[in-house]
Scaffold this active site. Structure first.
Site, short mmCIF file in Angstrom:
data_model
loop_
_atom_site.label_atom_id
_atom_site.label_comp_id
_atom_site.label_asym_id
_atom_site.label_seq_id
_atom_site.Cartn_x
_atom_site.Cartn_y
_atom_site.Cartn_z
N GLU A 24 -18.78 -19.36 -13.11
CA GLU A 24 -19.86 -20.31 -12.85
C GLU A 24 -20.85 -19.69 -11.87
OE1 GLU A 24 -18.11 -24.03 -11.62
OE2 GLU A 24 -17.02 -24.26 -13.51
N HIS A 79 -20.64 -28.36 -13.99
CA HIS A 79 -19.54 -28.76 -13.09
C HIS A 79 -19.94 -29.99 -12.24
CE1 HIS A 79 -15.77 -27.05 -10.96
NE2 HIS A 79 -15.79 -28.37 -10.88
#
Ligand SMILES: NC(=O)c1ccc[n+]([C@@H]2O[C@H](COP(=O)([O-])OP(=O)(O)OC[C@H]3O[C@@H](n4cnc5c(N)ncnc54)[C@H](O)[C@@H]3O)[C@@H](O)[C@H]2O)c1
Length: 401
Positions: free
Chosen positions: A261, A284
């Site tokens: 990420e 997220h």
């Protein structure tokens, strides 16, 4: 006695400051994260630290900041804190394990409905100027079977909400769990995958779950079933998921967490799952709501406040847990020590030798640490306190009045 001081970093919810100040704690807020050297300087004389995920509380910082007694991770994860080093120094660490549970559950429900109605496919076509009114491939979620993998805080809460929407809920967890409502526990992951119209992952991020869900598991799913992952990115083989989606074996997916990420807002994001129809990708944000932020602020600040005021370590992630009320006597002695035989007897011997009467006492142990909290009547002298502090095996001694 001068007031306890707290340093809150990374823009914590104002409710955290309010709770601590209401308890007489001096609070300083700083918007950003600090690096090691900045943190050492800022923590001079400070007892409590509040952080999110960007400030690293390392052993070096703790070594240089002996005044620190408690740290609050205003987050679910605690990877940013060296928990073992904190425990060795008697620094209690707290987090917010379920303050954003409901937020994740609501997003999972929204995504299930959205995928089952192919809303994002229609949305994209509409933005491109295409009017494709059709019922093909669109379903109600009522009566469909939801397979929840990982029946912890989030999984079990989702179970209740999904059932209220008319879904059949089945779940698989490798620990014993109480099935809520009419949910059915499946004996194996395979049996769940073969029965579910929607599979949603809510297992935790333990190292053993790396690559937990790959090609073999996708191939066991019902043809056209939907797949959601709002747990942790490294749990799923995204290349295998991409293949399943492109072949049509998987009917759609909602993915909130990724093996890699971007570090910060605005950084570029690249994934094999981009630009596949009926796939929802989100950065997220499952637990990211204003309600969850407020609840995290309240929850963690209360744990820090209670630790300061009455020595309670309830829900600490690194110290023995004791849930304590206000002291029964005039003083409370909170003694954190190495978990070796004879410490409790030695504490009581010292108190008896100094003529101190015990009103109440509680002990908890965790790994290499023991925590004994003793309420005593008036008469606790400086000598008695010094003798307890000098006892072999003492990690930290606090006297709360
Ligand atoms: N997307 C987000 O923003 C967001 C927000 C909060 C939490 N999460 C993630 O959601 C996940 C679940 O959170 P939670 O609070 O419900 O955790 P939890 O610890 O309460 O529940 C996890 C459950 O998974 C089970 N489990 C673990 N490994 C398993 C396996 N291999 N097979 C079967 N069962 C297994 C455990 O026994 C436990 O019941 C975590 O990974 C957490 O990091 C994501």
């Amino acid at each position: 006695m001068s007031p306890v001081r707290a340093l809150l970093l990374e823009n914590l919810h104002p409710q955290a400051t309010e709770n601590l100040e209401a308890a007489g704690i001096d609070v300083v807020n700083q918007a950003g994260a600090l690096d090691e050297d900045e943190l050492i300087e800022a923590l001079d004389g400070v007892e409590l630290l509040g952080i999110r995920s960007k400030t690293m509380l390392t052993e070096r910082v703790m070594e240089a900041c002996p005044s620190l007694i408690g740290v609050g991770a205003f987050s679910i994860g605690t990877n940013q804190i060296d928990l073992a080093a904190a425990a060795r120094r008697g620094i209690a660490a707290f987090n917010a394990p379920f303050s954003n549970t409901r937020s994740v559950v609501e997003m999972a429900v929204a995504e299930m409905i959205s995928l089952t109605r192919r809303l994002q496919v229609h949305n994209r076509l509409m933005h491109e100027g295409v009017w494709n009114k059709s019922a093909d491939g669109a379903h109600e979620i009522r009566s469909r079977t939801l397979g929840i993998v990982g029946y912890g805080n989030i999984g079990s809460q989702l179970s209740v909400v999904a059932e209220a929407l008319g879904m059949n809920v089945i779940f698989y967890d490798n620990a014993e769990k109480l099935a809520l409502g009419n949910a059915t526990r499946m004996p194996t992951l395979e049996s769940l995958l073969q029965a579910a119209d929607v599979v949603t992952l809510h297992v935790d991020g333990r190292a053993g779950n790396q690559g937990f869900f790959g090609r073999t598991q996708f191939e066991m799913m019902k043809p056209g079933a939907l797949f959601l992952n709002l747990s942790r990115g490294f749990i799923v083989d995204v290349d295998a998921l991409k293949e399943g989606l492109e072949s049509g074996a998987i009917g759609g997916a909602a993915i909130d967490v990724f093996p890699e990420e971007p570090k910060k807002k605005g950084d570029p994001f690249v994934s094999p799952l981009q630009n596949i129809p009926n796939v929802i990708l989100t950065p997220h944000i499952g637990g990211s709501t204003e309600e969850a932020q407020r609840d995290i602020g309240i929850f963690v600040s209360k744990r820090l406040r209670d630790y300061v005021q009455n020595g309670s370590t309830s829900l600490s992630v690194n110290l023995p847990n004791l849930q304590l009320e206000q002291p029964q006597g005039s003083h409370r002695i909170a003694h954190l020590h190495e978990n070796i035989p004879g410490v409790l007897a030695a504490v009581n011997r010292e108190l008896a030798e100094h003529n101190v009467n015990i009103d109440g006492q509680l002990l908890a142990t965790r790994g290499e640490l023991g925590y004994v909290v003793t309420d005593v009547a008036a008469g606790l002298t400086d000598d008695a306190v010094a003798a307890l502090g000098a006892m072999p095996g003492t990690v930290r001694l606090r006297v709360l009045s």
